[in-house]
Design a protein around this motif. Structure first.
Motif, PDB file in Angstrom:
ATOM      1  N   MET A   1     -36.486  18.642  33.582  1.00  0.00           N
ATOM      2  CA  MET A   1     -37.264  17.846  32.648  1.00  0.00           C
ATOM      3  C   MET A   1     -36.777  18.097  31.224  1.00  0.00           C
ATOM      4  SD  MET A   1     -41.095  18.205  34.238  1.00  0.00           S
ATOM      5  CE  MET A   1     -41.670  16.876  33.194  1.00  0.00           C
ATOM      6  N   LYS A   2     -36.839  17.059  30.403  1.00  0.00           N
ATOM      7  CA  LYS A   2     -36.329  17.151  29.045  1.00  0.00           C
ATOM      8  C   LYS A   2     -37.473  17.307  28.055  1.00  0.00           C
ATOM      9  CE  LYS A   2     -32.187  14.395  29.992  1.00  0.00           C
ATOM     10  NZ  LYS A   2     -31.403  13.185  29.632  1.00  0.00           N
ATOM     11  N   PHE A   3     -37.310  18.227  27.124  1.00  0.00           N
ATOM     12  CA  PHE A   3     -38.283  18.446  26.071  1.00  0.00           C
ATOM     13  C   PHE A   3     -37.578  18.450  24.724  1.00  0.00           C
ATOM     14  CE2 PHE A   3     -40.062  20.434  29.881  1.00  0.00           C
ATOM     15  CZ  PHE A   3     -41.335  19.900  29.892  1.00  0.00           C
ATOM     16  N   ASP A   4     -38.355  18.248  23.665  1.00  0.00           N
ATOM     17  CA  ASP A   4     -37.788  18.246  22.314  1.00  0.00           C
ATOM     18  C   ASP A   4     -37.755  19.646  21.701  1.00  0.00           C
ATOM     19  OD1 ASP A   4     -37.462  15.531  22.478  1.00  0.00           O
ATOM     20  OD2 ASP A   4     -39.309  15.049  21.397  1.00  0.00           O
ATOM     21  N   ALA A   5     -38.785  20.453  22.010  1.00  0.00           N
ATOM     22  CA  ALA A   5     -38.875  21.793  21.426  1.00  0.00           C
ATOM     23  C   ALA A   5     -39.819  22.634  22.261  1.00  0.00           C
ATOM     24  CB  ALA A   5     -39.375  21.718  19.981  1.00  0.00           C
ATOM     25  N   VAL A   6     -39.756  23.943  22.064  1.00  0.00           N
ATOM     26  CA  VAL A   6     -40.652  24.883  22.730  1.00  0.00           C
ATOM     27  C   VAL A   6     -41.428  25.647  21.674  1.00  0.00           C
ATOM     28  CG1 VAL A   6     -40.850  26.824  24.321  1.00  0.00           C
ATOM     29  CG2 VAL A   6     -39.016  25.152  24.638  1.00  0.00           C
ATOM     30  N   TYR A   7     -42.752  25.600  21.768  1.00  0.00           N
ATOM     31  CA  TYR A   7     -43.616  26.410  20.915  1.00  0.00           C
ATOM     32  C   TYR A   7     -44.049  27.607  21.754  1.00  0.00           C
ATOM     33  CZ  TYR A   7     -43.928  22.463  17.678  1.00  0.00           C
ATOM     34  OH  TYR A   7     -43.624  21.460  16.781  1.00  0.00           O
ATOM     35  N   TYR A   8     -43.897  28.818  21.249  1.00  0.00           N
ATOM     36  CA  TYR A   8     -44.120  29.977  22.110  1.00  0.00           C
ATOM     37  C   TYR A   8     -44.798  31.125  21.381  1.00  0.00           C
ATOM     38  CZ  TYR A   8     -40.306  32.638  19.924  1.00  0.00           C
ATOM     39  OH  TYR A   8     -39.521  33.335  19.035  1.00  0.00           O
ATOM     40  N   GLU A   9     -45.609  31.842  22.136  1.00  0.00           N
ATOM     41  CA  GLU A   9     -46.159  33.105  21.667  1.00  0.00           C
ATOM     42  C   GLU A   9     -45.079  34.168  21.863  1.00  0.00           C
ATOM     43  OE1 GLU A   9     -49.674  33.771  23.948  1.00  0.00           O
ATOM     44  OE2 GLU A   9     -50.814  32.154  22.998  1.00  0.00           O
ATOM     45  N   PRO A  10     -44.671  34.891  20.818  1.00  0.00           N
ATOM     46  CA  PRO A  10     -43.561  35.845  20.956  1.00  0.00           C
ATOM     47  C   PRO A  10     -43.735  36.841  22.096  1.00  0.00           C
ATOM     48  CG  PRO A  10     -44.023  35.471  18.647  1.00  0.00           C
ATOM     49  CD  PRO A  10     -45.099  34.741  19.410  1.00  0.00           C
ATOM     50  N   ASP A  11     -44.974  37.290  22.353  1.00  0.00           N
ATOM     51  CA  ASP A  11     -45.186  38.254  23.430  1.00  0.00           C
ATOM     52  C   ASP A  11     -44.887  37.681  24.808  1.00  0.00           C
ATOM     53  OD1 ASP A  11     -45.873  40.196  21.644  1.00  0.00           O
ATOM     54  OD2 ASP A  11     -48.032  40.073  21.988  1.00  0.00           O
ATOM     55  N   SER A  12     -44.829  36.351  24.924  1.00  0.00           N
ATOM     56  CA  SER A  12     -44.546  35.748  26.228  1.00  0.00           C
ATOM     57  C   SER A  12     -43.140  36.087  26.704  1.00  0.00           C
ATOM     58  CB  SER A  12     -44.714  34.222  26.148  1.00  0.00           C
ATOM     59  OG  SER A  12     -43.731  33.643  25.309  1.00  0.00           O
ATOM     60  N   LEU A  13     -42.276  36.459  25.791  1.00  0.00           N
ATOM     61  CA  LEU A  13     -40.899  36.805  26.176  1.00  0.00           C
ATOM     62  C   LEU A  13     -40.803  38.199  26.789  1.00  0.00           C
ATOM     63  CD1 LEU A  13     -38.853  35.300  23.210  1.00  0.00           C
ATOM     64  CD2 LEU A  13     -39.518  34.251  25.377  1.00  0.00           C
ATOM     65  N   ASN A  14     -41.928  38.925  26.848  1.00  0.00           N
ATOM     66  CA  ASN A  14     -41.955  40.226  27.514  1.00  0.00           C
ATOM     67  C   ASN A  14     -42.183  40.088  29.022  1.00  0.00           C
ATOM     68  OD1 ASN A  14     -41.636  41.578  25.050  1.00  0.00           O
ATOM     69  ND2 ASN A  14     -43.850  41.591  24.674  1.00  0.00           N
ATOM     70  N   TYR A  15     -42.401  38.854  29.497  1.00  0.00           N
ATOM     71  CA  TYR A  15     -42.673  38.605  30.907  1.00  0.00           C
ATOM     72  C   TYR A  15     -41.434  37.992  31.573  1.00  0.00           C
ATOM     73  CZ  TYR A  15     -47.618  39.398  29.873  1.00  0.00           C
ATOM     74  OH  TYR A  15     -48.820  39.961  29.491  1.00  0.00           O
ATOM     75  N   VAL A  16     -41.328  38.213  32.864  1.00  0.00           N
ATOM     76  CA  VAL A  16     -40.174  37.693  33.613  1.00  0.00           C
ATOM     77  C   VAL A  16     -40.047  36.187  33.437  1.00  0.00           C
ATOM     78  CG1 VAL A  16     -39.225  37.326  35.923  1.00  0.00           C
ATOM     79  CG2 VAL A  16     -40.211  39.556  35.312  1.00  0.00           C
ATOM     80  N   LEU A  17     -41.143  35.446  33.614  1.00  0.00           N
ATOM     81  CA  LEU A  17     -41.080  34.000  33.494  1.00  0.00           C
ATOM     82  C   LEU A  17     -40.739  33.581  32.069  1.00  0.00           C
ATOM     83  CD1 LEU A  17     -41.336  31.195  34.651  1.00  0.00           C
ATOM     84  CD2 LEU A  17     -43.816  31.316  34.315  1.00  0.00           C
ATOM     85  N   GLY A  18     -41.279  34.275  31.085  1.00  0.00           N
ATOM     86  CA  GLY A  18     -40.952  33.959  29.697  1.00  0.00           C
ATOM     87  C   GLY A  18     -39.455  34.062  29.435  1.00  0.00           C
ATOM     88  N   LYS A  19     -38.844  35.110  29.962  1.00  0.00           N
ATOM     89  CA  LYS A  19     -37.400  35.292  29.794  1.00  0.00           C
ATOM     90  C   LYS A  19     -36.623  34.196  30.524  1.00  0.00           C
ATOM     91  CE  LYS A  19     -37.910  40.312  29.327  1.00  0.00           C
ATOM     92  NZ  LYS A  19     -37.717  41.630  29.986  1.00  0.00           N
ATOM     93  N   GLU A  20     -37.110  33.811  31.708  1.00  0.00           N
ATOM     94  CA  GLU A  20     -36.438  32.755  32.462  1.00  0.00           C
ATOM     95  C   GLU A  20     -36.502  31.424  31.712  1.00  0.00           C
ATOM     96  OE1 GLU A  20     -38.341  32.670  36.250  1.00  0.00           O
ATOM     97  OE2 GLU A  20     -37.391  34.524  36.970  1.00  0.00           O
ATOM     98  N   LEU A  21     -37.651  31.126  31.123  1.00  0.00           N
ATOM     99  CA  LEU A  21     -37.798  29.881  30.379  1.00  0.00           C
ATOM    100  C   LEU A  21     -36.936  29.878  29.121  1.00  0.00           C
ATOM    101  CD1 LEU A  21     -41.648  29.372  30.752  1.00  0.00           C
ATOM    102  CD2 LEU A  21     -39.858  28.021  31.856  1.00  0.00           C
ATOM    103  N   LYS A  22     -36.839  31.041  28.477  1.00  0.00           N
ATOM    104  CA  LYS A  22     -35.996  31.136  27.276  1.00  0.00           C
ATOM    105  C   LYS A  22     -34.543  30.843  27.618  1.00  0.00           C
ATOM    106  CE  LYS A  22     -35.476  32.175  22.852  1.00  0.00           C
ATOM    107  NZ  LYS A  22     -34.067  31.787  22.662  1.00  0.00           N
TER     108      LYS A  22
END
Length: 331
Positions: A1-22
């Motif tokens: 799926m195509k998106f224009d941008a990602v808005y994120y809570e910085p702490d979400s990158l501490n999770y496995v899924l957050g890293k995968e999405l990044k």
């Protein structure tokens, strides 16, 4: 799926899924936010930007885990891995809660959420059914996150009771070979093809939905259908008779033998009218002052006599066309 941008809570990158999405969406702008619940830039956009807003992906951590008792197809409504959606159904009930901010929000702490759910199931006095798709469409979300690929086999192995979720999408092929042990109740939402095209914008077509539920049933999942929401627009009787005939012709014998129906009449709102008139000016107005009445907090539902007529008609046509299929409720 195509998106224009990602808005994120910085702490979400501490999770496995957050890293995968990044990693998956690393080529997009990633814009830090304090909370997925309050993005000022989004809140200040005009209603006309509603469709464009849905081209952004929001990534955060779900902090509330309140289970709500339910007495229809499940015992509890459970907040799970997403809320909102990329589709733009003109009646979307999430708009009542989130207004124009009903875009897709993904929550990366799936291990915590599923762990709580499994614990709740083990503590229940009897096996319970948990609705995990009341805030989003998990088949759509799975294309982005793979969360159903994580959830289904883990719950099948460790969970007590059952999980259920509805969908308007047909991307079920990744689910067909999963170990589910009959613990996952799959529910497909259907409407007449004319209404899907004009009102359920961005969702799978009726033939694709019928094909998907046939596949899931063949893979051993218990399956049901939601005829929802029933919209009493011009020619509605002919359209819903046509829908029932397509279901009778298109569903496999295996589906028809074991399925159940849920039927939900449409609830609409002042917020829908405001957003739709500006974001989709050419779309039909679903408000009908002759058939609808107020339901509190700016919402509208069909008047009692209209609801009674619809229920009697649908029960009669279901019996005539599809036989003795089980109807769990009409609401």
């Amino acid at each position: 799926m195509k998106f224009d941008a990602v808005y994120y809570e910085p702490d979400s990158l501490n999770y496995v899924l957050g890293k995968e999405l990044k990693e998956k969406y690393g080529d997009l702008p990633w814009l830090p936010i304090a909370s997925h619940n309050s993005i000022k830039e989004m809140q200040e956009k005009p209603n006309s930007e509603f469709g464009k807003m849905k081209r952004n992906l929001i990534v955060g951590i779900r902090k509330t885990h309140k289970y709500t008792e339910n007495h229809k197809v499940s015992d509890y409504l459970v907040p799970y891995t997403s809320s909102g959606c990329t589709a733009m159904c003109l009646y979307c009930y999430l708009v009542c809660n989130y207004n124009k901010c009903a875009y897709l929000r993904l929550f990366v702490n799936r291990e915590q959420m599923l762990g709580r759910l499994i614990k709740k199931g083990r503590e229940s006095s009897s096996p319970a059914v948990f609705e995990i798709g009341s805030n989003s469409d998990l088949v759509l979300e799975n294309v982005i996150t793979g969360n159903l690929l994580y959830t289904i086999p883990k719950f099948a192995e460790e969970g007590r009771g059952k999980l259920t979720f509805p969908t308007k999408f047909d991307m079920v092929d990744p689910l067909l070979t999963l170990e589910h042990r009959g613990k996952i109740i799959f529910r497909m939402s259907v409407n007449p093809r004319e209404l899907i095209k004009r009102i359920e914008i961005g969702t799978s077509g009726l033939a694709q939905r019928i094909g998907a539920v046939n596949k899931m049933c063949e893979a051993g999942y218990p399956c049901g259908l939601l005829i929802a929401p029933v919209i009493l627009t011009e020619g509605w009787k002919e359209m819903y008779t046509g829908l029932l005939k397509e279901l009778e012709e298109g569903l496999t014998a295996k589906v028809k033998k074991q399925m159940f129906l849920e039927i939900i009449l449409m609830t609409y709102s002042y917020v829908h009218r405001a957003i739709n008139s500006e974001a989709f000016p050419a779309a039909p107005d679903l408000y009908d002052g002759e058939l609808m009445t107020g339901r509190g907090r700016g919402r509208y539902c069909y008047r009692e006599d209209s609801r009674k007529e619809a229920e009697e008609f649908l029960r009669s046509e279901i019996k005539r066309i599809m036989g003795d299929v089980k109807i769990l409720y009409i609401s």
